[in-house]
Motif scaffolding. Sequence first.
Motif, mmCIF file in Angstrom:
data_model
loop_
_atom_site.group_PDB
_atom_site.id
_atom_site.type_symbol
_atom_site.label_atom_id
_atom_site.label_comp_id
_atom_site.label_asym_id
_atom_site.label_seq_id
_atom_site.Cartn_x
_atom_site.Cartn_y
_atom_site.Cartn_z
ATOM 1 N N ASP A 1 25.919 20.844 25.312
ATOM 2 C CA ASP A 1 25.635 20.142 24.115
ATOM 3 C C ASP A 1 27.003 18.701 23.915
ATOM 4 O O ASP A 1 26.857 17.475 22.942
ATOM 5 N N LYS A 2 27.970 19.534 24.414
ATOM 6 C CA LYS A 2 29.760 19.138 24.168
ATOM 7 C C LYS A 2 30.506 18.414 25.907
ATOM 8 O O LYS A 2 31.818 18.298 24.956
ATOM 9 N N LEU A 3 29.619 18.401 26.305
ATOM 10 C CA LEU A 3 29.814 18.328 28.338
ATOM 11 C C LEU A 3 29.807 16.730 27.840
ATOM 12 O O LEU A 3 29.518 16.073 27.343
ATOM 13 N N PRO A 4 31.117 15.728 28.718
ATOM 14 C CA PRO A 4 30.826 14.596 29.293
ATOM 15 C C PRO A 4 29.747 14.209 29.349
ATOM 16 O O PRO A 4 28.763 14.390 29.938
ATOM 17 N N VAL A 5 29.043 12.230 29.540
ATOM 18 C CA VAL A 5 27.833 12.473 29.631
ATOM 19 C C VAL A 5 28.682 11.326 31.199
ATOM 20 O O VAL A 5 29.574 10.254 31.129
ATOM 21 N N VAL A 6 27.625 11.628 31.837
ATOM 22 C CA VAL A 6 27.571 10.800 33.069
ATOM 23 C C VAL A 6 25.693 9.692 32.813
ATOM 24 O O VAL A 6 24.883 10.372 33.514
ATOM 25 N N MET A 7 26.106 8.198 32.576
ATOM 26 C CA MET A 7 25.433 7.671 32.466
ATOM 27 C C MET A 7 24.386 6.739 34.157
ATOM 28 O O MET A 7 25.381 6.262 34.545
ATOM 29 N N ALA A 8 23.173 7.311 34.211
ATOM 30 C CA ALA A 8 22.678 6.894 35.023
ATOM 31 C C ALA A 8 21.443 5.549 34.659
ATOM 32 O O ALA A 8 20.926 5.808 34.273
ATOM 33 N N ILE B 1 27.191 16.260 32.032
ATOM 34 C CA ILE B 1 25.137 16.016 32.048
ATOM 35 C C ILE B 1 25.110 14.497 32.345
ATOM 36 O O ILE B 1 26.028 13.855 32.002
ATOM 37 N N VAL B 2 24.162 14.910 33.582
ATOM 38 C CA VAL B 2 23.977 13.180 33.831
ATOM 39 C C VAL B 2 22.449 13.148 32.842
ATOM 40 O O VAL B 2 21.394 13.353 33.192
ATOM 41 N N ALA B 3 22.262 11.312 32.417
ATOM 42 C CA ALA B 3 21.581 11.323 31.160
ATOM 43 C C ALA B 3 20.942 9.930 31.959
ATOM 44 O O ALA B 3 21.242 9.155 32.255
ATOM 45 N N MET B 4 19.929 10.129 32.831
ATOM 46 C CA MET B 4 18.884 9.583 33.755
ATOM 47 C C MET B 4 18.875 7.829 32.895
ATOM 48 O O MET B 4 17.536 8.580 32.261
ATOM 49 N N THR B 5 18.660 6.618 32.737
ATOM 50 C CA THR B 5 18.268 5.384 32.378
ATOM 51 C C THR B 5 17.018 5.152 33.030
ATOM 52 O O THR B 5 17.246 4.670 33.963
ATOM 53 N N GLY B 6 16.189 4.005 31.840
ATOM 54 C CA GLY B 6 15.450 3.622 32.616
ATOM 55 C C GLY B 6 14.813 3.731 34.243
ATOM 56 O O GLY B 6 13.859 5.263 34.219
#
Length: 553
Positions: free
Chosen positions: A477-484, A519-524
């Motif tokens: 939960d503290k890894l960098p995040v890639v906003m998709a 971590i990749v965050a899948m949006t929309g």
Amino acid sequence: MLTDIEIAQAAKLQPINEIADKIGIKPEELEQYGHYKAKLNLQNRKNDPMKGKLILVTSINPTPAGEGKSTVTVGLGDGLSRLGKNAMIALREPSLGPVMGVKGGATGGGYSQVVPMDDINLHFTGDFHALTSAHNTLAAVIDNHIYQGNALNIDPRRMIWKRVLDINDRALRHTIIGLGSPTSGVPREDGFDITVASELMAILTLSNDLSDLKARIKRIVIGYTYDREPVTVDQLGVAGALTVLLKDAIKPNLVQTLAHTPVVVHGGPFANIAQGTNSVQATRAALQLADYAITEGGFGADLGGEKFLDIKTPILGKTPDTIVIVATIRALKLHGGKPLAELDNEDVAALEAGLANLGKHIQSMQRYNVPVVVAINQFTADTDVEIATVQEYTKQFGVEAVLANVWANGGEGAEDLARAVVASVENTGEFKPLYAPEDELMTKMEKIVTEIYGGKDVELDAKAKTQLKRFQKLGWDKLPVVMAKTQYSLTDNAKQLGAPKDFTIHVREFIPKLGAGFIVAMTGNVLTMPGLPADPAANHIDIDENGTIVGLF
């Protein structure tokens, strides 16, 4: 008017060994692929100091009107060379998805191109093929493991490793595999991503060397057991085999511009679904071999720019000395509400309305305490009053907007921009990261949404909430995040142009990419396997009996 490929085909290229000699590459460090392209074997240089100034080129949110970020990047490199500067460019490799689809290639345009453009835009040195093969080898090993008794207790319903293909093929987004006789495998749901969305692509571009590549591959999470424990490539025992398939792909590629400026082209993750920048090794090589290294982040500053600054620079060990934001008057008018078919008509009101998009990106990049220069990529229909409107607008941010006519004039058309960049690198302050490594995943996403996009908060769907709780238990939960996220808007709604405020970004699910380290965050509704348009570029590409390609842009 000549097309891009006609201009490229008429150019006289220098042999690649001469380009290499210009930047001090030794013969034993050069692995030639024909006369005009080569692999660089720079393992003995990986600890050399990075002497160069780093110039990051990004843009406003892209539109169908075109921004020409790669064209400006190439033109800027040539412009610096014309000023007598030792310049080198670092770019991503094109994917066949956009080449055969709608966007086109990624080698610039007009007289501001990287060549040989046909080779680079098609198979080049085979890097994408190697990535596709390695990725699908892992997929085959996983399904074979399940078929052969499933000693790791892998739950086929909780697989996250799909197959990949480097072409837009919407029919393969969701598939069922293993159908047929008992010897055909275990039936399960599966799907395909485009190759540039593969975690192996992200890993290749973030790895420092072959050992780092293998260590990262071992950490890849391919799915979960029936007890919901993660399963890694290391447990499957095939990290070595996958690394072997990538042993040449990890080496950066050397080519040149039409003006013979050296260019390193390597890796190709998209910025809307991955980190969107060329490899750490490519950028590092440019910084080691030249006084000015010009590189780019994919799509707009909200995607490629942010990810370059928050994901890549900590690994690279070098932050930009200047950020160039590319904008066109046509695209700004579209952001201001003017119809696409009317963009060639002067409309200061629409331009002024659309300038808010540029303003938001300027503020976002200045947030990192890096000097910003705006490049106005000139089109023939731009009027003097429209150009002056943009230049006056950027003054409120303390930013110079410089006209660049690189498509028609190459490096000559970027000389003013190059002078502005040379002046700006002297004003670099202490870099200010957007978030701290120890910040929680939610905190990192909230900072991206509020400070880079201009939104107000992040909303997680039920699946994403459940995943986040699981990630906390696993220590992810503290890894960098890639906003998709869609590239066309600051929001997760592709149709919401301009510079909206106080919106919510909706995260539907997370995809852990532990090998890549984020971590990749899948949006929309962003997709990891695009589709072809009604009239794909492939319909217009051909080759004659002499082997001459036509229709490739």
